[in-house]
Design a protein around this motif. Structure first.
Motif, mmCIF file in Angstrom:
data_model
loop_
_atom_site.group_PDB
_atom_site.id
_atom_site.type_symbol
_atom_site.label_atom_id
_atom_site.label_comp_id
_atom_site.label_asym_id
_atom_site.label_seq_id
_atom_site.Cartn_x
_atom_site.Cartn_y
_atom_site.Cartn_z
ATOM 1 N N ASN A 56 0.585 6.180 -3.073
ATOM 2 C CA ASN A 56 -0.767 5.709 -2.757
ATOM 3 C C ASN A 56 -1.587 6.829 -2.127
ATOM 4 O O ASN A 56 -1.056 7.685 -1.423
ATOM 5 C CB ASN A 56 -0.727 4.532 -1.780
ATOM 6 C CG ASN A 56 -0.351 3.230 -2.438
ATOM 7 O OD1 ASN A 56 0.096 3.196 -3.568
ATOM 8 N ND2 ASN A 56 -0.512 2.142 -1.718
ATOM 9 N N THR A 57 -2.888 6.782 -2.369
ATOM 10 C CA THR A 57 -3.804 7.729 -1.741
ATOM 11 C C THR A 57 -4.034 7.315 -0.291
ATOM 12 O O THR A 57 -3.680 6.197 0.111
ATOM 13 C CB THR A 57 -5.158 7.747 -2.466
ATOM 14 O OG1 THR A 57 -5.777 6.454 -2.297
ATOM 15 C CG2 THR A 57 -5.010 8.062 -3.940
ATOM 16 N N GLN A 58 -4.675 8.193 0.471
ATOM 17 C CA GLN A 58 -5.009 7.848 1.848
ATOM 18 C C GLN A 58 -5.904 6.615 1.908
ATOM 19 O O GLN A 58 -5.732 5.760 2.784
ATOM 20 C CB GLN A 58 -5.687 9.022 2.552
ATOM 21 C CG GLN A 58 -4.733 10.140 2.873
ATOM 22 C CD GLN A 58 -5.399 11.249 3.667
ATOM 23 O OE1 GLN A 58 -6.385 11.027 4.393
ATOM 24 N NE2 GLN A 58 -4.868 12.449 3.545
ATOM 25 N N ASP A 59 -6.859 6.518 0.988
ATOM 26 C CA ASP A 59 -7.744 5.350 0.967
ATOM 27 C C ASP A 59 -6.963 4.073 0.692
ATOM 28 O O ASP A 59 -7.220 3.035 1.310
ATOM 29 C CB ASP A 59 -8.848 5.519 -0.078
ATOM 30 C CG ASP A 59 -9.921 6.514 0.349
ATOM 31 O OD1 ASP A 59 -10.063 6.770 1.568
ATOM 32 O OD2 ASP A 59 -10.621 7.032 -0.539
ATOM 33 N N GLU A 60 -6.021 4.142 -0.238
ATOM 34 C CA GLU A 60 -5.202 2.958 -0.552
ATOM 35 C C GLU A 60 -4.322 2.577 0.634
ATOM 36 O O GLU A 60 -4.165 1.386 0.939
ATOM 37 C CB GLU A 60 -4.347 3.213 -1.796
ATOM 38 C CG GLU A 60 -5.156 3.317 -3.067
ATOM 39 C CD GLU A 60 -4.355 3.840 -4.251
ATOM 40 O OE1 GLU A 60 -4.642 3.402 -5.380
ATOM 41 O OE2 GLU A 60 -3.453 4.699 -4.057
ATOM 42 N N LEU A 61 -3.759 3.575 1.306
ATOM 43 C CA LEU A 61 -2.935 3.294 2.485
ATOM 44 C C LEU A 61 -3.787 2.678 3.589
ATOM 45 O O LEU A 61 -3.377 1.704 4.236
ATOM 46 C CB LEU A 61 -2.258 4.575 2.978
ATOM 47 C CG LEU A 61 -1.182 5.149 2.061
ATOM 48 C CD1 LEU A 61 -0.775 6.547 2.510
ATOM 49 C CD2 LEU A 61 0.026 4.224 1.990
ATOM 50 N N ARG A 62 -4.985 3.211 3.798
ATOM 51 C CA ARG A 62 -5.891 2.657 4.804
ATOM 52 C C ARG A 62 -6.218 1.201 4.465
ATOM 53 O O ARG A 62 -6.177 0.328 5.331
ATOM 54 C CB ARG A 62 -7.180 3.474 4.900
ATOM 55 C CG ARG A 62 -8.157 2.936 5.950
ATOM 56 C CD ARG A 62 -9.516 3.631 5.885
ATOM 57 N NE ARG A 62 -9.426 5.071 5.742
ATOM 58 C CZ ARG A 62 -9.350 5.941 6.759
ATOM 59 N NH1 ARG A 62 -9.357 5.494 7.995
ATOM 60 N NH2 ARG A 62 -9.286 7.238 6.527
ATOM 61 N N ASP A 63 -6.531 0.936 3.199
ATOM 62 C CA ASP A 63 -6.843 -0.430 2.779
ATOM 63 C C ASP A 63 -5.671 -1.374 3.025
ATOM 64 O O ASP A 63 -5.865 -2.506 3.471
ATOM 65 C CB ASP A 63 -7.223 -0.466 1.295
ATOM 66 C CG ASP A 63 -8.570 0.180 1.005
ATOM 67 O OD1 ASP A 63 -9.345 0.415 1.959
ATOM 68 O OD2 ASP A 63 -8.840 0.449 -0.185
ATOM 69 N N THR A 64 -4.479 -0.903 2.756
ATOM 70 C CA THR A 64 -3.282 -1.719 2.990
ATOM 71 C C THR A 64 -3.145 -2.063 4.465
ATOM 72 O O THR A 64 -2.902 -3.218 4.830
ATOM 73 C CB THR A 64 -2.016 -0.965 2.503
ATOM 74 O OG1 THR A 64 -2.118 -0.762 1.096
ATOM 75 C CG2 THR A 64 -0.759 -1.741 2.816
ATOM 76 N N ILE A 65 -3.313 -1.055 5.322
ATOM 77 C CA ILE A 65 -3.177 -1.262 6.762
ATOM 78 C C ILE A 65 -4.275 -2.177 7.290
ATOM 79 O O ILE A 65 -4.009 -3.140 8.016
ATOM 80 C CB ILE A 65 -3.175 0.094 7.500
ATOM 81 C CG1 ILE A 65 -1.909 0.876 7.130
ATOM 82 C CG2 ILE A 65 -3.289 -0.096 9.010
ATOM 83 C CD1 ILE A 65 -1.942 2.339 7.509
ATOM 84 N N VAL A 66 -5.516 -1.892 6.921
ATOM 85 C CA VAL A 66 -6.650 -2.696 7.394
ATOM 86 C C VAL A 66 -6.516 -4.139 6.915
ATOM 87 O O VAL A 66 -6.727 -5.086 7.690
ATOM 88 C CB VAL A 66 -7.991 -2.071 6.942
ATOM 89 C CG1 VAL A 66 -9.155 -3.015 7.185
ATOM 90 C CG2 VAL A 66 -8.223 -0.740 7.659
ATOM 91 N N ASP A 67 -6.141 -4.331 5.671
ATOM 92 C CA ASP A 67 -5.975 -5.676 5.125
ATOM 93 C C ASP A 67 -4.893 -6.437 5.882
ATOM 94 O O ASP A 67 -5.073 -7.611 6.235
ATOM 95 C CB ASP A 67 -5.622 -5.600 3.636
ATOM 96 C CG ASP A 67 -5.541 -6.965 2.985
ATOM 97 O OD1 ASP A 67 -6.511 -7.754 3.122
ATOM 98 O OD2 ASP A 67 -4.502 -7.246 2.343
ATOM 99 N N ALA A 68 -3.781 -5.783 6.163
ATOM 100 C CA ALA A 68 -2.687 -6.439 6.890
ATOM 101 C C ALA A 68 -3.130 -6.845 8.284
ATOM 102 O O ALA A 68 -2.817 -7.944 8.752
ATOM 103 C CB ALA A 68 -1.480 -5.507 6.963
#
Length: 68
Positions: free
Chosen positions: A16-28
């Protein structure tokens, strides 16, 4: 069924890209669902294992401040 949670989480976010990882964390965090907490724990474990001593100290300071 024998499921290794660490491996499953890492497999799901590997590449995953940094943006995808950020989205995963923020969503959780925003969802606030208890079932997401183990996954966040696995991600934190990866961060911790790959952090320098200085970065670990900064994380601990941030955590301590956030818990006051």
């Amino acid at each position: 069924m024998n499921l290794n949670l660490r491996n499953a989480v890492i497999h799901n976010v590997s590449g995953n890209t940094q943006d995808e990882l950020r989205d995963t964390i923020v969503d959780a965090i925003q969802n606030g669902e208890e079932k997401m907490l183990p996954g966040l724990g696995v991600l934190f474990e990866v961060i911790w294992k790959n952090a320098s001593d200085q970065e670990k100290n900064e994380m601990l300071q941030t955590l301590e401040t956030g818990l006051k």
